[in-house]
Design a protein around this motif. Structure first.
Motif, PDB file in Angstrom:
ATOM      1  N   GLY A   8       0.809  -1.209   0.000  1.00  0.00           N
ATOM      2  CA  GLY A   8       0.000   0.000   0.000  1.00  0.00           C
ATOM      3  C   GLY A   8       0.841   1.256   0.000  1.00  0.00           C
ATOM      4  N   GLY A   9       2.026   1.184   0.640  1.00  0.00           N
ATOM      5  CA  GLY A   9       2.903   2.347   0.715  1.00  0.00           C
ATOM      6  C   GLY A   9       3.803   2.525  -0.487  1.00  0.00           C
ATOM      7  N   VAL A  10       3.710   1.614  -1.462  1.00  0.00           N
ATOM      8  CA  VAL A  10       4.545   1.714  -2.653  1.00  0.00           C
ATOM      9  C   VAL A  10       4.268   3.012  -3.404  1.00  0.00           C
ATOM     10  N   GLY A  11       3.002   3.434  -3.433  1.00  0.00           N
ATOM     11  CA  GLY A  11       2.622   4.561  -4.273  1.00  0.00           C
ATOM     12  C   GLY A  11       3.204   5.897  -3.864  1.00  0.00           C
ATOM     13  N   ALA A  12       3.230   6.190  -2.565  1.00  0.00           N
ATOM     14  CA  ALA A  12       3.590   7.531  -2.103  1.00  0.00           C
ATOM     15  C   ALA A  12       4.974   7.988  -2.548  1.00  0.00           C
ATOM     16  N   PRO A  13       6.030   7.200  -2.341  1.00  0.00           N
ATOM     17  CA  PRO A  13       7.361   7.694  -2.724  1.00  0.00           C
ATOM     18  C   PRO A  13       7.609   7.708  -4.225  1.00  0.00           C
ATOM     19  N   LEU A  14       6.682   7.180  -5.028  1.00  0.00           N
ATOM     20  CA  LEU A  14       6.893   7.090  -6.473  1.00  0.00           C
ATOM     21  C   LEU A  14       6.046   8.080  -7.263  1.00  0.00           C
ATOM     22  N   ILE A  15       5.299   8.943  -6.569  1.00  0.00           N
ATOM     23  CA  ILE A  15       4.387   9.852  -7.261  1.00  0.00           C
ATOM     24  C   ILE A  15       5.140  10.760  -8.234  1.00  0.00           C
ATOM     25  N   THR A  16       6.222  11.355  -7.778  1.00  0.00           N
ATOM     26  CA  THR A  16       6.987  12.264  -8.646  1.00  0.00           C
ATOM     27  C   THR A  16       7.544  11.514  -9.852  1.00  0.00           C
ATOM     28  N   SER A  17       8.054  10.306  -9.646  1.00  0.00           N
ATOM     29  CA  SER A  17       8.585   9.522 -10.757  1.00  0.00           C
ATOM     30  C   SER A  17       7.505   9.174 -11.774  1.00  0.00           C
ATOM     31  N   VAL A  18       6.302   8.872 -11.289  1.00  0.00           N
ATOM     32  CA  VAL A  18       5.189   8.584 -12.203  1.00  0.00           C
ATOM     33  C   VAL A  18       4.909   9.802 -13.076  1.00  0.00           C
ATOM     34  N   ALA A  19       4.876  10.984 -12.461  1.00  0.00           N
ATOM     35  CA  ALA A  19       4.594  12.203 -13.215  1.00  0.00           C
ATOM     36  C   ALA A  19       5.669  12.455 -14.280  1.00  0.00           C
ATOM     37  N   LEU A  20       6.919  12.231 -13.926  1.00  0.00           N
ATOM     38  CA  LEU A  20       8.016  12.523 -14.850  1.00  0.00           C
ATOM     39  C   LEU A  20       8.137  11.465 -15.949  1.00  0.00           C
ATOM     40  N   GLN A  21       8.059  10.190 -15.558  1.00  0.00           N
ATOM     41  CA  GLN A  21       8.318   9.131 -16.529  1.00  0.00           C
ATOM     42  C   GLN A  21       7.126   8.834 -17.427  1.00  0.00           C
ATOM     43  N   LEU A  22       5.911   9.057 -16.916  1.00  0.00           N
ATOM     44  CA  LEU A  22       4.722   8.825 -17.737  1.00  0.00           C
ATOM     45  C   LEU A  22       4.188  10.110 -18.341  1.00  0.00           C
TER      46      LEU A  22
ATOM     47  N   LEU B 120       0.210  -5.509 -12.982  1.00  0.00           N
ATOM     48  CA  LEU B 120      -0.194  -4.428 -13.879  1.00  0.00           C
ATOM     49  C   LEU B 120       0.676  -3.185 -13.679  1.00  0.00           C
ATOM     50  N   THR B 121       1.035  -2.901 -12.432  1.00  0.00           N
ATOM     51  CA  THR B 121       1.864  -1.712 -12.185  1.00  0.00           C
ATOM     52  C   THR B 121       3.277  -1.886 -12.723  1.00  0.00           C
ATOM     53  N   ALA B 122       3.739  -3.131 -12.841  1.00  0.00           N
ATOM     54  CA  ALA B 122       5.120  -3.384 -13.250  1.00  0.00           C
ATOM     55  C   ALA B 122       5.285  -3.516 -14.760  1.00  0.00           C
ATOM     56  N   ILE B 123       4.161  -3.562 -15.503  1.00  0.00           N
ATOM     57  CA  ILE B 123       4.249  -3.717 -16.961  1.00  0.00           C
ATOM     58  C   ILE B 123       4.865  -2.470 -17.583  1.00  0.00           C
ATOM     59  N   PRO B 124       5.967  -2.607 -18.310  1.00  0.00           N
ATOM     60  CA  PRO B 124       6.591  -1.429 -18.944  1.00  0.00           C
ATOM     61  C   PRO B 124       5.825  -1.012 -20.197  1.00  0.00           C
ATOM     62  N   LEU B 125       5.248   0.168 -20.178  1.00  0.00           N
ATOM     63  CA  LEU B 125       4.511   0.698 -21.315  1.00  0.00           C
ATOM     64  C   LEU B 125       5.000   2.113 -21.596  1.00  0.00           C
TER      65      LEU B 125
ATOM     66  N   PRO C  71       4.896   6.199 -22.437  1.00  0.00           N
ATOM     67  CA  PRO C  71       4.026   7.239 -21.883  1.00  0.00           C
ATOM     68  C   PRO C  71       2.761   7.405 -22.714  1.00  0.00           C
ATOM     69  N   GLY C  72       1.668   7.799 -22.046  1.00  0.00           N
ATOM     70  CA  GLY C  72       0.406   8.016 -22.729  1.00  0.00           C
ATOM     71  C   GLY C  72      -0.765   7.754 -21.811  1.00  0.00           C
ATOM     72  N   VAL C  73      -1.960   7.819 -22.368  1.00  0.00           N
ATOM     73  CA  VAL C  73      -3.179   7.636 -21.575  1.00  0.00           C
ATOM     74  C   VAL C  73      -3.307   6.199 -21.087  1.00  0.00           C
ATOM     75  N   VAL C  74      -3.012   5.242 -21.986  1.00  0.00           N
ATOM     76  CA  VAL C  74      -3.180   3.827 -21.628  1.00  0.00           C
ATOM     77  C   VAL C  74      -2.281   3.417 -20.462  1.00  0.00           C
ATOM     78  N   PRO C  75      -0.989   3.748 -20.481  1.00  0.00           N
ATOM     79  CA  PRO C  75      -0.140   3.342 -19.351  1.00  0.00           C
ATOM     80  C   PRO C  75      -0.611   3.869 -18.005  1.00  0.00           C
ATOM     81  N   ILE C  76      -1.025   5.141 -17.922  1.00  0.00           N
ATOM     82  CA  ILE C  76      -1.475   5.658 -16.632  1.00  0.00           C
ATOM     83  C   ILE C  76      -2.780   4.984 -16.225  1.00  0.00           C
ATOM     84  N   ALA C  77      -3.638   4.634 -17.210  1.00  0.00           N
ATOM     85  CA  ALA C  77      -4.877   3.933 -16.893  1.00  0.00           C
ATOM     86  C   ALA C  77      -4.586   2.533 -16.354  1.00  0.00           C
TER      87      ALA C  77
END
Length: 465
Positions: A24-38, A89-94, A96-102
């Protein structure tokens, strides 16, 4: 042989809860990386954390009701497998775009189902362990979230920094597989009994109402247009009112409102709500303060990894609180144990408010907060389960988990609001005084929480195992 399966049941239940908390805590420290990489806005990346909380709040009462019948083991295993699927699903490398964030959000939503397992794990302990072991195990399960945060933040931040976002999520997937294996090997079979009917209309209304409340308090974006925020709150009020009506007229309610409205249980949940707001308010302030860059004139400018390491005292003292809670309750009532832990949160707020420029003082405040959060989490099941029938264990604990989640969300939102108020026009960072004022706002919340518990009448019957 079932005796073999249950021999180490307590440790297994705690391990599953701990691993679930790390996931459950995986998400918090990765928020900035999600924004930058996706290549998505930061508020969109924030949903990788928010959607997890939403999913857990919606499914917790349903899982709690299923835990009262003969499908508890199956519910735990199926939910654990869905959490693992979410990790995949979170680990699948896709690209950037709408589909990966979905896809990522769908995975995080599935991982959120694990938040509803806490009540089921506690009910297993209550049914299959001797009384004192059950008390100790339930207390430790309760603080697994506190310890999990302290492990997830530095671990995932470090993996993200060294190996990348998808590898960090991949580690979360492996952790979830470990939880599935432990659950499959150790959760005992359920005794044959009538499986209670699940009030799905009630679950839908409660989930919708909870979702709207969390959306209103945890997503400031809905208030950019006030009518949208007001509409969300109105929808929450309508849904929760409808839920109460349904619960009072159905033969198999999701929550026994007559039981839930008893003075002691109602006060305990009200105390959890106010304490949750105060504790997460202070937690948000501390984690944000230590990362404030030096150009602000205050703060310590810690990197994500070092900021995560700063949570180690929080995690360690939270674990200690869980272990010493049974010792406290043998020497004083559960009520006064709660008051002591609330006092540690108050002390942490005072220390931070008067000495924010000292890193040592801030880390000490973090440690005291961890002890308070862990202790409140550990003693709360004993308070809410007092005089609760055995078959209502998981249902009552599920509602308490929802109350705690809502309290944490409100605390996070209030922290953001107070710091935004302390930020001068055109500036990016709030004034240092804003942190001090916000920390002092924790005091009345914890005092109220302690008062709600302290005034409760002592019950003649303790929680049974």
């Amino acid at each position: 042989d079932e005796s073999v399966n249950t021999r180490h049941l307590g440790a297994a239940l705690v391990s599953i809860a701990f691993l679930g908390a790390v996931i459950g805590g995986v998400g918090a420290p990765l928020i900035t990386s999600v924004a930058l990489q996706l290549d998505v806005p930061l508020d969109a990346a924030q949903w990788t954390l928010t959607v997890t909380l939403f999913a857990g709040a919606i499914t917790a009462p349903v899982l709690g009701r299923l835990g009262a019948g003969s499908h508890r083991r199956a519910s735990i295993l199926v939910t654990s497998c869905l959490v693992a699927l979410g990790g995949l699903l979170t680990a699948i490398p896709l690209p950037p775009g709408v589909v990966p964030i979905a896809v990522l959000l769908a995975g995080r939503a599935l991982q959120g189902l694990g938040l509803g397992l806490i009540a089921l794990l506690m009910s297993v302990a209550r049914d299959h362990l001797p009384s004192e072991r059950a008390h100790s195990t339930i207390a430790t399960i309760s603080v697994a979230g506190t310890v999990g945060i302290g492990v997830a933040y530095p671990l995932m931040g470090l993996i993200d920094q060294l190996a990348g976002l998808r590898i960090a999520y991949g580690v979360g997937f492996l952790i979830s597989l470990t939880a599935v294996l432990i659950a499959w090997r150790t959760i005992p079979k359920d005794a044959p009994q009538r499986t209670p009917k699940v009030d799905y209309p009630g679950a839908l209304l409660l989930g919708l109402g909870t979702l709207c409340v969390l959306l209103a308090v945890a997503q400031p974006a809905v208030w950019r247009m006030p009518w949208v925020g007001a509409s969300v709150l109105a929808a929450a009020a309508i849904a929760l009112t409808g839920w109460v009506v349904v619960e009072r007229h159905t033969a198999a309610p999701l929550v026994d409102l007559a039981l839930f409205s008893r003075g002691g249980l109602l006060r305990a949940n009200a105390a959890m709500l106010t304490a949750g707001v105060g504790m997460y308010l202070l937690f948000s302030l501390l984690t944000r303060y230590v990362q404030t860059p030096a150009r602000a004139g205050y703060g310590f400018g810690l990197s994500g990894v070092l900021a995560g390491a700063a949570l180690i005292p929080f995690s360690v003292l939270g674990f200690v609180a869980g272990r010493v809670t049974p010792w406290f309750t043998t020497r004083m009532s559960a009520r006064w144990t709660f008051v002591i832990y609330a006092g540690f949160v108050i002390l942490a707020a005072v220390v931070f408010a008067i000495a924010p420029v000292s890193l040592v003082a801030t880390l000490a405040a973090m440690a005291m907060l961890g002890f308070g959060v862990g202790g409140v989490s550990a003693i709360m099941p004993r308070l809410v389960l007092r005089d609760v029938p055995q078959e209502e264990t998981s249902s009552v604990l599920s509602i308490n988990q929802i109350v705690r989640s809502v309290g944490f969300s409100i605390g996070s939102a209030v922290a953001g609001l107070l710091l935004a108020t302390a930020t001068p026009a055109g500036a990016l960072l709030p004034k240092e005084q804003g942190y001090c004022v916000a920390a002092l706002c924790v005091l009345p919340l914890l005092v109220l929480s302690a008062a709600l518990i302290a005034v409760a009448r002592r019950s003649p019957q303790p929680m049974d195992a």
